[in-house]
Motif scaffolding. Structure first.
Motif, PDB file in Angstrom:
ATOM      1  N   ALA A   1       0.827  -1.206   0.000  1.00 43.99           N
ATOM      2  CA  ALA A   1       0.000   0.000   0.000  1.00 43.99           C
ATOM      3  C   ALA A   1       0.863   1.258   0.000  1.00 43.99           C
ATOM      4  O   ALA A   1       0.555   2.241  -0.695  1.00 43.99           O
ATOM      5  N   GLU A   2       1.962   1.232   0.752  1.00 49.41           N
ATOM      6  CA  GLU A   2       2.875   2.384   0.772  1.00 49.41           C
ATOM      7  C   GLU A   2       3.531   2.579  -0.594  1.00 49.41           C
ATOM      8  O   GLU A   2       3.681   3.709  -1.069  1.00 49.41           O
ATOM      9  N   ALA A   3       3.945   1.474  -1.210  1.00 49.01           N
ATOM     10  CA  ALA A   3       4.565   1.556  -2.535  1.00 49.01           C
ATOM     11  C   ALA A   3       3.566   2.081  -3.564  1.00 49.01           C
ATOM     12  O   ALA A   3       3.925   2.862  -4.458  1.00 49.01           O
ATOM     13  N   LEU A   4       2.302   1.678  -3.417  1.00 46.79           N
ATOM     14  CA  LEU A   4       1.258   2.155  -4.326  1.00 46.79           C
ATOM     15  C   LEU A   4       1.045   3.658  -4.150  1.00 46.79           C
ATOM     16  O   LEU A   4       0.901   4.392  -5.133  1.00 46.79           O
ATOM     17  N   GLN A   5       1.059   4.125  -2.914  1.00 41.78           N
ATOM     18  CA  GLN A   5       0.910   5.556  -2.636  1.00 41.78           C
ATOM     19  C   GLN A   5       2.069   6.354  -3.222  1.00 41.78           C
ATOM     20  O   GLN A   5       1.890   7.478  -3.681  1.00 41.78           O
ATOM     21  N   ALA A   6       3.273   5.777  -3.212  1.00 41.50           N
ATOM     22  CA  ALA A   6       4.437   6.462  -3.787  1.00 41.50           C
ATOM     23  C   ALA A   6       4.387   6.447  -5.313  1.00 41.50           C
ATOM     24  O   ALA A   6       4.876   7.381  -5.970  1.00 41.50           O
TER      25      ALA A   6
END
Length: 86
Positions: free
Chosen positions: A48-53
């Motif tokens: 999810a963090e990678a998707l947000q980035a």
């Protein structure tokens, strides 16, 4: 071979822009790969963090003209669905 000054200048400009655009597409692909590796590892938080980035990078690619908006929307949608299904 270009004959006019305008055509010669356009060739020089296209060469410079090609380098910039290639680097931009490569950077976006790297962000996408980070999301995919996080999905494969099964860690939803990291994915999810990678998707947000990745989201703003992909949007910037659309704004700069290296990706079509529908292509970016499709990539984002598919990755979001995979992250949500973890």
């Amino acid at each position: 071979m270009a004959n006019t000054l305008q055509a010669k200048k356009r060739i020089r400009r296209n060469g410079r822009r090609t380098v910039v655009n290639t680097n931009r597409v490569s950077r976006i692909r790297t962000f996408i790969k980070k999301v995919e590796t996080a999905i494969e590892s099964g860690d939803k938080k990291v994915a999810a963090e990678a998707l947000q980035a990745m989201q703003p990078e992909l949007a910037r690619g659309v704004a700069k003209g290296v990706y079509h908006k529908n292509t970016a929307a499709r990539k984002l949608s598919r990755l979001s669905k995979r992250v949500a299904s973890l």
